[in-house]
Design a protein around this motif. Structure first.
Motif, short mmCIF file in Angstrom:
data_model
loop_
_atom_site.label_atom_id
_atom_site.label_comp_id
_atom_site.label_asym_id
_atom_site.label_seq_id
_atom_site.Cartn_x
_atom_site.Cartn_y
_atom_site.Cartn_z
N THR A 1 0.83 -1.20 0.00
CA THR A 1 0.00 0.00 0.00
C THR A 1 0.87 1.25 0.00
O THR A 1 2.06 1.21 0.32
CB THR A 1 -0.94 0.02 1.23
N ASP A 2 0.25 2.38 -0.31
CA ASP A 2 1.00 3.63 -0.43
C ASP A 2 1.32 4.26 0.92
O ASP A 2 2.03 5.26 0.98
CB ASP A 2 0.23 4.63 -1.29
N ASP A 3 0.78 3.71 2.02
CA ASP A 3 1.01 4.32 3.32
C ASP A 3 1.55 3.31 4.34
O ASP A 3 1.24 3.37 5.52
CB ASP A 3 -0.28 4.94 3.85
N ASP A 4 2.35 2.33 3.87
CA ASP A 4 2.85 1.29 4.76
C ASP A 4 4.31 0.98 4.43
O ASP A 4 4.70 0.94 3.26
CB ASP A 4 2.00 0.03 4.62
N ASN A 5 5.11 0.75 5.46
CA ASN A 5 6.50 0.35 5.28
C ASN A 5 6.66 -1.16 5.21
O ASN A 5 7.77 -1.65 5.02
CB ASN A 5 7.35 0.90 6.44
N TYR A 6 5.57 -1.89 5.38
CA TYR A 6 5.61 -3.35 5.40
C TYR A 6 4.74 -3.94 4.28
O TYR A 6 3.75 -3.35 3.88
CB TYR A 6 5.11 -3.89 6.74
N ILE A 7 5.15 -5.11 3.82
CA ILE A 7 4.33 -5.88 2.89
C ILE A 7 3.35 -6.72 3.71
O ILE A 7 3.72 -7.33 4.71
CB ILE A 7 5.19 -6.80 2.01
N ILE A 8 2.09 -6.75 3.28
CA ILE A 8 1.08 -7.57 3.93
C ILE A 8 0.88 -8.83 3.09
O ILE A 8 0.70 -8.74 1.87
CB ILE A 8 -0.26 -6.81 4.05
N TYR A 9 0.94 -9.99 3.73
CA TYR A 9 0.76 -11.26 3.02
C TYR A 9 -0.58 -11.88 3.41
O TYR A 9 -0.82 -12.19 4.57
CB TYR A 9 1.91 -12.21 3.33
N LEU A 10 -1.43 -12.01 2.41
CA LEU A 10 -2.75 -12.62 2.58
C LEU A 10 -2.69 -14.04 2.04
O LEU A 10 -2.29 -14.25 0.88
CB LEU A 10 -3.81 -11.81 1.83
N GLU A 11 -3.09 -15.03 2.83
CA GLU A 11 -2.89 -16.43 2.45
C GLU A 11 -4.13 -17.28 2.70
O GLU A 11 -4.78 -17.15 3.75
CB GLU A 11 -1.71 -17.00 3.23
N ARG A 12 -4.44 -18.13 1.75
CA ARG A 12 -5.53 -19.09 1.93
C ARG A 12 -5.07 -20.23 2.83
O ARG A 12 -3.93 -20.68 2.73
CB ARG A 12 -5.97 -19.66 0.57
N SER A 13 -5.94 -20.67 3.71
CA SER A 13 -5.57 -21.72 4.65
C SER A 13 -5.58 -23.09 3.98
O SER A 13 -6.46 -23.41 3.18
CB SER A 13 -6.54 -21.74 5.84
N ALA A 14 -4.56 -23.92 4.33
CA ALA A 14 -4.50 -25.29 3.82
C ALA A 14 -5.37 -26.23 4.64
O ALA A 14 -5.58 -27.38 4.25
CB ALA A 14 -3.05 -25.79 3.83
N ASN A 15 -5.87 -25.74 5.77
CA ASN A 15 -6.76 -26.54 6.62
C ASN A 15 -8.18 -26.43 6.06
O ASN A 15 -9.02 -25.71 6.59
CB ASN A 15 -6.71 -26.05 8.06
N LYS A 16 -8.43 -27.15 5.00
CA LYS A 16 -9.68 -27.03 4.27
C LYS A 16 -10.22 -28.41 3.91
O LYS A 16 -9.59 -29.16 3.18
CB LYS A 16 -9.44 -26.21 2.99
N TRP A 17 -11.40 -28.74 4.45
CA TRP A 17 -12.07 -29.99 4.11
C TRP A 17 -13.03 -29.76 2.95
O TRP A 17 -13.52 -28.65 2.75
CB TRP A 17 -12.84 -30.53 5.31
N PRO A 18 -13.29 -30.80 2.13
CA PRO A 18 -14.22 -30.64 1.01
C PRO A 18 -15.59 -30.13 1.46
O PRO A 18 -16.10 -30.57 2.49
CB PRO A 18 -14.33 -32.06 0.43
N PHE A 19 -16.12 -29.17 0.70
CA PHE A 19 -17.44 -28.58 0.94
C PHE A 19 -17.51 -27.75 2.22
O PHE A 19 -18.59 -27.33 2.63
CB PHE A 19 -18.53 -29.66 0.98
N MET A 20 -16.38 -27.50 2.85
CA MET A 20 -16.35 -26.67 4.04
C MET A 20 -15.85 -25.26 3.67
O MET A 20 -15.14 -25.09 2.67
CB MET A 20 -15.46 -27.29 5.12
#
Length: 302
Positions: free
Chosen positions: A164-183
């Motif tokens: 972002t234009d107002d942050d000194n850090y990178i933000i990492y958004l991640e999908r969880s691997a703890n995922k059961w089918p249809f959940m």
């Protein structure tokens, strides 16, 4: 090219640059006027707005490339002159609406996503001001995503970097691997405040939903935001809300996440294909130079 033709091109390029400069000056004047107007408002009106307890926004995805931002002669040249972040393959695909007014535009690199193949295919989209001033970038990190997908034995796990234009850090958004089918699926990220302290968040998809509904939950288990997808929409619409007074970057992440929803299914399928192709020996691992730069050691000898 003949001398007269070159002269015509130079004249048109100068005109485009002049138009861009006028637009940039107009944007600066509008911003200064808005700040002056805000300072002059009474505290009573501000308190009335805060009493609701929520800041709201709308992510509206368009269904056609023919839009006011890019349509017209030399429009793309003018857009590139306004911002270096507006690349030659940038395609505007949606907008942000707040309090009935357009406050932002979304664009993505069309060639990198639609025309590239294999490891070269990557999602990069950006948030701009209405006059195309850069505000934030969200990248699908192919290397990190593939690593996580391998660790999850084929379950697509996407990692996005947000700058972002107002942050000194990178933000990492991640999908969880703890995922059961249809959940329901979950995403997580954290933001570092001015004191260097991290604040962790989780985006949880609703168990029963048709439009893509998510709740934003903080590290204390409190629900501090929502993203409500509209079922009957052709392009895509997501209504978002977040607790008033929250970190500005948190609002930016929510807006980018809403725009990412139209790519979510394609990103999962892309990572699945890369995983299977690499196991079969059909895909040779390789990283885009811009993504590779994000993995570089900041303490390396230069």
């Amino acid at each position: 090219m003949t001398a007269p033709a070159l002269k015509v091109v130079d004249t048109r390029a100068d005109a485009a640059a002049a138009d861009a400069a006028r637009d940039a000056r107009a944007e600066a004047l509008e911003q200064a006027a808005a700040e002056t107007k805000t300072k002059g408002k009474s505290t009573k009106k501000t308190s009335k707005r805060a009493s609701d307890g929520w800041d709201r926004f709308l992510v509206d995805i368009w269904i056609t490339d023919l839009n006011f931002t890019e349509f017209g002669i030399y429009k793309r040249t003018r857009n590139r002159a306004k911002s270096r972040q507006f690349t030659s393959d940038m395609d505007i695909f949606g907008e942000i609406i707040e309090n009935g007014e357009r406050t932002g535009l979304f664009g993505y690199r069309e060639e990198a996503w639609k025309k590239a193949q294999g490891m070269d295919k990557r999602l990069v989209f950006k948030l701009f001001t209405p006059n195309l001033g850069w505000r934030a970038t969200m990248d699908l990190m192919i290397g990190r995503s593939l690593q996580q997908t391998i660790g999850a034995r084929g379950l697509p796990v996407m990692t996005y970097s947000i700058n972002t234009d107002d942050d000194n850090y990178i933000i990492y958004l991640e999908r969880s691997a703890n995922k059961w089918p249809f959940m329901p699926e979950h995403f997580s990220f954290f933001i570092i405040d001015g004191k260097g302290q991290p604040e962790f968040y989780r985006l949880k998809r609703a168990f029963i939903n048709l439009g893509g509904d998510y709740a934003l939950i903080n590290q204390r288990g409190e629900t501090v935001g929502y993203l409500d997808g509209k079922v009957l929409s052709i392009g895509g619409k997501w209504k978002g809300q977040i607790r008033a007074g929250a970190d500005k970057r948190l609002m930016t992440v929510m807006k980018l996440f809403g725009a990412m929803m139209i790519f979510n299914g394609d990103c999962r399928r892309h990572m699945k294909r890369l995983y299977k192709g690499m196991l079969a020996g059909k895909i040779k691992p390789d990283l885009d130079r811009q993504e590779a730069d994000l993995y570089m050691n900041p303490r390396r000898v230069r």
